[in-house]
Design a protein around this motif. Structure first.
Motif, PDB file in Angstrom:
ATOM      1  N   PRO A  88      31.411  71.529 -64.182  1.00  0.00           N
ATOM      2  CA  PRO A  88      32.207  70.322 -63.925  1.00  0.00           C
ATOM      3  C   PRO A  88      32.784  69.700 -65.192  1.00  0.00           C
ATOM      4  N   PHE A  89      32.088  69.782 -66.317  1.00  0.00           N
ATOM      5  CA  PHE A  89      32.631  69.197 -67.540  1.00  0.00           C
ATOM      6  C   PHE A  89      33.935  69.887 -67.942  1.00  0.00           C
ATOM      7  N   VAL A  90      33.978  71.185 -67.857  1.00  0.00           N
ATOM      8  CA  VAL A  90      35.196  71.913 -68.243  1.00  0.00           C
ATOM      9  C   VAL A  90      36.321  71.648 -67.249  1.00  0.00           C
ATOM     10  N   VAL A  91      36.004  71.628 -65.954  1.00  0.00           N
ATOM     11  CA  VAL A  91      37.028  71.388 -64.929  1.00  0.00           C
ATOM     12  C   VAL A  91      37.633  69.991 -65.073  1.00  0.00           C
ATOM     13  N   VAL A  92      36.805  68.994 -65.256  1.00  0.00           N
ATOM     14  CA  VAL A  92      37.309  67.621 -65.368  1.00  0.00           C
ATOM     15  C   VAL A  92      38.065  67.426 -66.682  1.00  0.00           C
ATOM     16  N   ALA A  93      37.701  68.163 -67.721  1.00  0.00           N
ATOM     17  CA  ALA A  93      38.444  68.096 -68.983  1.00  0.00           C
ATOM     18  C   ALA A  93      39.904  68.502 -68.762  1.00  0.00           C
ATOM     19  N   ALA A  94      40.101  69.565 -67.991  1.00  0.00           N
ATOM     20  CA  ALA A  94      41.465  70.010 -67.695  1.00  0.00           C
ATOM     21  C   ALA A  94      42.213  68.971 -66.860  1.00  0.00           C
ATOM     22  N   PHE A  95      41.528  68.340 -65.915  1.00  0.00           N
ATOM     23  CA  PHE A  95      42.142  67.308 -65.078  1.00  0.00           C
ATOM     24  C   PHE A  95      42.567  66.114 -65.932  1.00  0.00           C
ATOM     25  N   ALA A  96      41.700  65.695 -66.841  1.00  0.00           N
ATOM     26  CA  ALA A  96      42.015  64.550 -67.700  1.00  0.00           C
ATOM     27  C   ALA A  96      43.212  64.849 -68.591  1.00  0.00           C
ATOM     28  N   TRP A  97      43.308  66.064 -69.084  1.00  0.00           N
ATOM     29  CA  TRP A  97      44.438  66.447 -69.943  1.00  0.00           C
ATOM     30  C   TRP A  97      45.766  66.323 -69.199  1.00  0.00           C
ATOM     31  N   ARG A  98      45.747  66.641 -67.900  1.00  0.00           N
ATOM     32  CA  ARG A  98      46.961  66.555 -67.092  1.00  0.00           C
ATOM     33  C   ARG A  98      47.272  65.129 -66.663  1.00  0.00           C
ATOM     34  N   ALA A  99      46.238  64.336 -66.381  1.00  0.00           N
ATOM     35  CA  ALA A  99      46.460  63.022 -65.772  1.00  0.00           C
ATOM     36  C   ALA A  99      46.723  61.905 -66.770  1.00  0.00           C
ATOM     37  N   VAL A 100      46.051  61.908 -67.904  1.00  0.00           N
ATOM     38  CA  VAL A 100      46.168  60.811 -68.861  1.00  0.00           C
ATOM     39  C   VAL A 100      47.456  60.973 -69.666  1.00  0.00           C
ATOM     40  N   PRO A 101      48.309  59.970 -69.686  1.00  0.00           N
ATOM     41  CA  PRO A 101      49.595  60.096 -70.386  1.00  0.00           C
ATOM     42  C   PRO A 101      49.433  60.079 -71.908  1.00  0.00           C
ATOM     43  N   VAL A 102      50.412  60.672 -72.575  1.00  0.00           N
ATOM     44  CA  VAL A 102      50.457  60.624 -74.032  1.00  0.00           C
ATOM     45  C   VAL A 102      50.947  59.242 -74.437  1.00  0.00           C
ATOM     46  N   ARG A 103      50.278  58.646 -75.423  1.00  0.00           N
ATOM     47  CA  ARG A 103      50.653  57.320 -75.894  1.00  0.00           C
ATOM     48  C   ARG A 103      51.073  57.392 -77.350  1.00  0.00           C
ATOM     49  N   SER A 104      52.111  56.650 -77.686  1.00  0.00           N
ATOM     50  CA  SER A 104      52.555  56.594 -79.072  1.00  0.00           C
ATOM     51  C   SER A 104      51.473  55.923 -79.917  1.00  0.00           C
ATOM     52  N   VAL A 105      51.031  56.612 -80.971  1.00  0.00           N
ATOM     53  CA  VAL A 105      49.963  56.102 -81.820  1.00  0.00           C
ATOM     54  C   VAL A 105      50.355  56.244 -83.274  1.00  0.00           C
TER      55      VAL A 105
END
Length: 409
Positions: free
Chosen positions: A181-198
């Motif tokens: 589950p840790f690896v699967v959710v990592a991929a989900f988070a990469w897709r869902a969380v937007p890139v923010r200007s930093v």
């Protein structure tokens, strides 16, 4: 209350950023669930490595201490690289860390694995909070409450399953399978969380000066002192509650872990309700009431007699989790925007590092036959937190204090 809660949930479900909330919440479910799975299998860990309560408590303290040490670097990285990389990277690295813990051949290696687990999950906490706060500015209490409630569900479900299955499959396999589950959710988070200007043009010295000015403001200092006391007490209590129920109160392990799960189920409901309530009436009295219940519930544990009474007391213990969404939303919001991530990380390092000693504290008392006395001390600490919360200023006042401190610097 039920109508308000349903209304808050409906607003969150209708929000276009729901996928962000789901990704962050599911990730937190496994981060926290994995952390609290360890206390559920401590009796087996003690047998495997031939250690006492103090040694078992040290392992839990290592997880929390290393988690704490990563909060400040994680907070600085928010303002430098953004939340998306931190959230996804934390989950992927934690998948590797659980394998180290699960298949450690000796107790020292097991402690190292616990430390690695703490470090990798430590990247998740600060980024989780700022992601949700920025994505849901009008309902930050409810959104953070929903996220933390997911963590509480994980803390209920995973330890309960572990307590039910550990006799048949062993604690090592129970921990090892979490890699999936840790690896699967990592991929989900990469897709869902937007890139923010930093990125920041300020020097490191200027950044640090502004961070420490922000965290020294009276409102932030008061809120963090209170949450530190409550976390220390909660960490000490939860690290040994299943062990206490088995070894002192005579419950079988499946019943003890079932009660442990009930604690977090009660906490999940409290977190959802408290975040919504605080968005409407303010933080001060929600936090004060939560701390007051923490006093009574911790002091009542030594007097538990029977499953029904234990269920009532344990559920009351779980309500102290309502503190987290309310306190997090308050502190994150009142920190100056330019140093929000960095300051939040520094604060988290402080209160988690101190609270990490809670399990070692209770373990040391337990090895001297003072289990009950330890719970009375934890109740007293919660009482001090309640007094601190009574004087908590409003967000508007706290924001003025924070901005003034940055301006003076």
């Amino acid at each position: 209350m039920t109508t308000r809660l349903r209304s808050a949930v409906a607003r969150l479900l209708a929000d276009s950023r729901l996928s962000v909330l789901v990704a962050v919440a599911v990730g937190w479910l496994f981060v926290v669930g994995g952390r609290f799975l360890l206390p559920a299998v401590l009796p087996q860990v003690k047998t495997t490595f031939s250690v006492g309560n103090a040694g078992a408590g040290l392992a839990v303290s290592v997880v929390w201490a290393t988690y704490a040490l990563m909060q400040a670097p994680g907070g600085v990285l928010i303002d430098r690289v953004g939340e998306r990389l931190l959230l996804a990277g934390s989950l992927a690295l934690t998948g590797a860390a659980v394998l180290v813990v699960a298949f450690a051949p000796t107790y020292p290696v097991f402690l190292v694995g616990c430390g690695v687990f703490g470090l990798t999950t430590g990247l998740y906490g600060p980024a989780r909070g700022t992601t949700i706060s920025r994505s849901f500015p009008r309902n930050d209490g409810a959104a953070i409450g929903a996220t933390l409630a997911a963590g509480s569900l994980g803390s209920a479900i995973l330890p309960f399953l572990a307590g039910s299955l550990v006799g048949r499959v062993g604690w090592r396999l129970l921990l090892g399978v979490l890699v999936v589950p840790f690896v699967v959710v990592a991929a989900f988070a990469w897709r869902a969380v937007p890139v923010r200007s930093v990125g920041s043009d300020s020097s490191t010295g200027s950044l640090l000066a502004n961070v420490f000015a922000a965290v020294r403001t009276p409102a932030v200092a008061r809120a963090v002192a209170a949450v530190t006391l409550l976390l220390f007490a909660f960490q000490g209590l939860t690290a040994f509650l299943p062990t206490y129920l088995v070894e002192v109160k005579g419950f079988d392990q499946s019943t003890a872990t079932g009660l442990f799960a009930l604690l977090f189920l009660a906490g999940a409901g409290s977190q959802l309700l408290a975040g919504t309530l605080a968005d409407r009436i303010g933080e001060r009295w929600v936090l004060t009431a939560t701390a007051a219940v923490a006093v009574v519930s911790a002091a009542a544990i030594p007097f538990v007699d029977g499953v029904l009474v234990a269920a009532v007391v344990v559920s009351a213990v779980g309500t102290r989790l309502a503190m987290a969404p309310v306190s997090n939303a308050y502190v994150i919001d009142v920190l100056p925007p330019g140093v929000q991530g960095s300051a939040w990380g520094v604060l988290r390092t402080g209160f988690f590092l101190v609270s990490a000693g809670g399990s070692t504290f209770v373990g040391a008392f337990a090895d001297r036959g003072l289990f009950d006395e330890a719970f009375f001390v934890l109740a007293a600490l919660a009482g001090v937190a309640a007094v601190l919360y009574v004087g908590l200023p409003t967000r508007a006042t706290a924001k003025r204090q924070g901005q003034a401190s940055i301006t003076r610097e």
